[in-house]
Enzyme design. Structure first.
Site, PDB file in Angstrom:
ATOM      1  NE  ARG A 265       6.730   3.023   9.023  1.00 18.63           N
ATOM      2  CZ  ARG A 265       5.401   3.044   9.167  1.00 18.63           C
ATOM      3  NH1 ARG A 265       4.771   4.205   9.281  1.00 18.63           N
ATOM      4  NH2 ARG A 265       4.704   1.936   9.147  1.00 18.63           N
TER       5      ARG A 265
ATOM      6  CB  SER B  71       2.023   9.232   8.804  1.00 14.55           C
ATOM      7  OG  SER B  71       1.093   8.170   8.868  1.00 14.55           O
TER       8      SER B  71
ATOM      9  CG  ASN C 223      -0.366  -0.166   2.514  1.00 11.56           C
ATOM     10  OD1 ASN C 223       0.785  -0.592   2.628  1.00 11.56           O
ATOM     11  ND2 ASN C 223      -1.111   0.144   3.558  1.00 11.56           N
TER      12      ASN C 223
ATOM     13  CB  ALA D  54       3.932  -6.283  -1.341  1.00 10.14           C
TER      14      ALA D  54
ATOM     15  CD  GLU E 170       1.982  -0.335  10.589  1.00  7.15           C
ATOM     16  OE1 GLU E 170       0.776  -0.645  10.771  1.00  7.15           O
ATOM     17  OE2 GLU E 170       2.431   0.062   9.518  1.00  7.15           O
TER      18      GLU E 170
ATOM     19  CE  LYS F  18       8.177 -10.942   0.588  1.00  9.01           C
ATOM     20  NZ  LYS F  18       6.995 -10.778  -0.336  1.00  9.01           N
TER      21      LYS F  18
ATOM     22  CB  CYS G 294      -2.212   0.110   8.741  1.00  7.63           C
ATOM     23  SG  CYS G 294      -0.790   1.225   8.721  1.00  7.63           S
TER      24      CYS G 294
ATOM     25  CD  GLU H  91       8.273   0.211  11.024  1.00  5.83           C
ATOM     26  OE1 GLU H  91       9.145  -0.426  10.408  1.00  5.83           O
ATOM     27  OE2 GLU H  91       7.120   0.378  10.587  1.00  5.83           O
TER      28      GLU H  91
END
Length: 477
Positions: free
Chosen positions: A159, A441, A151, A176, A250, A174, A284, A458
């Protein structure tokens, strides 16, 4: 933007060990864009080899030199911001203005942690009994496996990468399988910025469980950082337990958005549009459950439906588009099922509510009113452009409703009463609160949740400390 389409391991771009490829699809057309190398277990372990080999030298590198790499990566991201934003749109689907915002946000993690890298301080004190000094050192935790979602393909990567590199760790990312191109582009930027071979490795793979499991079971890996669903997070915690690997998680959210009678409704609707519609609701931190006090519920619903219904929907790169497609067909099916089930339970559709015909993975901005308790859309993370409104009467009632979830990532509160806002900020079970603000954020702030929304933080200074170990030295002088 020319993006490498192979694995990045030990400073080299290479095909997967078995030659397999991942097809990357444009969500706006449902058509393939390109293919990238599909990492195997063998490739994952090769990345661990490379990261372990690079760790001693990188960990011993002066903090200022590590910070310089991050600063250069920040500059390069800004120089290529438009190309990166267009790349994100192509593989993720979000509207171009949203993608531009993500690139700026992602780059800020490089700048913030470039500044924090030189501030990893230990401590020294006299033991209470006076027998010795307590010297505490902060050392890199070691090889770190980073698993990121689709997303926010740029921001979720930076981050994690930025604080890990700043702390002196080496990493294997790794990404998505839906959005590997952005991760590979960031790897190329870090290579150009001067990150030594092996410090950053990127292994896209559709065989996520096997590849990540093999890497985490390698005793040289000492950190696992994951952003994604709570379901997958639980499974990875089981994997990490086998070798007692430090984990940062997270996970999912089911954010409540509280609007009181005394709130500034214009500000509340503006905040709702940000909290709900960032990345088309696929975040999220997205506001999932709108609890509006009875005196303003009808007016808030009317205004929100008007704003949501006015959004221009289409391919993210088209001029004026504000809402792009969802990421894939499964995402559209899930949102459709949640909305249909909630309408069947008695909710009213104020706007949207039906998938349009045609190609691409689209779902319209939707507002539901009179949503009953127990409706499907309240129980699950929606991950789409749907705003369900529940009416409440008292403060105690809404706190109970808001906390009635296994998740606890973020909450939003709109009220004109500062005392109430601060009181609710303490009472709500979430790791973050947006008080009269729809965006929380911030790279300089600790990001994370409570309950089943995750472990650790984070961002902020805390995000850097996640990649360090405290070593205590007892010494007398």
């Amino acid at each position: 933007m020319k993006v490498p389409e192979e694995l990045f391991i030990g400073g080299e771009w290479r095909p997967s060990s078995d030659g397999s490829r991942i097809t990357v699809v444009d969500p706006a057309t449902a058509e393939p864009i390109t293919t990238v190398a599909n990492g195997s277990v063998e490739d994952g372990l090769a990345a661990v080899d490379a990261a372990a080999a690079a760790l001693p030298a990188w960990g011993a590198t002066a903090p200022r030199a590590r910070a310089d790499v991050l600063h250069r990566a920040f500059t390069l991201m800004h120089e290529r911001a438009e190309e990166l934003a267009e790349l994100i749109v192509r593989e993720n689907g979000k509207a171009l203005p949203d993608a531009r915002g993500e690139v700026n946000y992602a780059a800020e993690f490089f700048r913030w942690y470039a500044e924090e890298t030189v501030r990893v301080a230990g401590t020294v004190q006299t033991a209470p009994g006076g027998a010795n000094r307590i010297l505490v050192l902060r050392q890199p935790i070691g090889v770190s496996v980073l698993v990121t979602p689709w997303n926010f393909p740029a921001a979720m990567a930076t981050r994690k990468i930025a604080p890990a590199l700043g702390a002196g760790c080496t990493v294997i990312l790794k990404p998505a399988s839906e959005t590997p191109l952005t991760a590979l582009a960031i790897a190329a930027i870090l290579e150009e910025a001067g990150a030594p071979a092996g410090t950053v490795n990127v292994v896209p793979s559709t065989r996520s469980g096997k590849v990540v499991g093999a890497m985490v079971h390698d005793p040289r890996v000492r950190k696992l950082s994951f952003t994604g669903s709570t379901e997958v997070g639980r499974a990875l915690l089981h994997v990490a337990a086998d070798t007692v690997v430090s984990t940062s998680m997270e996970l999912g959210g089911n954010a409540p958005f509280l609007v009181f009678d005394d709130a500034d409704l214009d500000a509340a609707v503006d905040g709702a549009m940000v909290a709900k519609m960032r990345n088309g609701g696929q975040a999220c931190t997205a506001a999932n459950r709108f609890f509006v006090q009875r005196g303003v519920a009808a007016e808030f619903g009317r205004r929100l439906a008007e704003r949501m219904g006015a959004l221009r929907v289409g391919p993210g790169t088209d001029a004026g588009i504000e809402l792009g497609p969802l990421v894939n067909e499964a995402a559209v099916d899930k949102v459709t099922e949640l909305v249909d089930g909630t309408v069947d339970a008695g909710a009213r559709v104020l706007v949207g509510g039906k998938r349009p015909e045609g190609t691409g993975f689209y779902y319209p901005a939707t507002v539901l009113a009179d949503v009953p308790a127990g409706a499907p859309v309240l129980a699950e993370e929606i991950f789409g452009p749907v705003a369900p409104i529940v009416t409440f009467d008292t403060e105690d009632e809404v706190v109970r409703l808001a906390n009635d979830t296994e998740h606890g990532l973020v909450s939003y509160v709109y009220t004109g009463d500062l005392a109430r806002g601060l009181r609710l900020s303490e009472a709500l079970e979430s790791g973050m609160v947006g008080l009269n603000r729809g965006l929380v954020s911030e790279p300089a702030a600790p990001f994370g949740g409570v309950k089943q929304s995750g472990l650790g933080r984070e961002g902020g200074h805390e995000g850097l400390l996640e990649y360090t170990e405290s070593k205590y030295v007892a010494v007398s002088w």
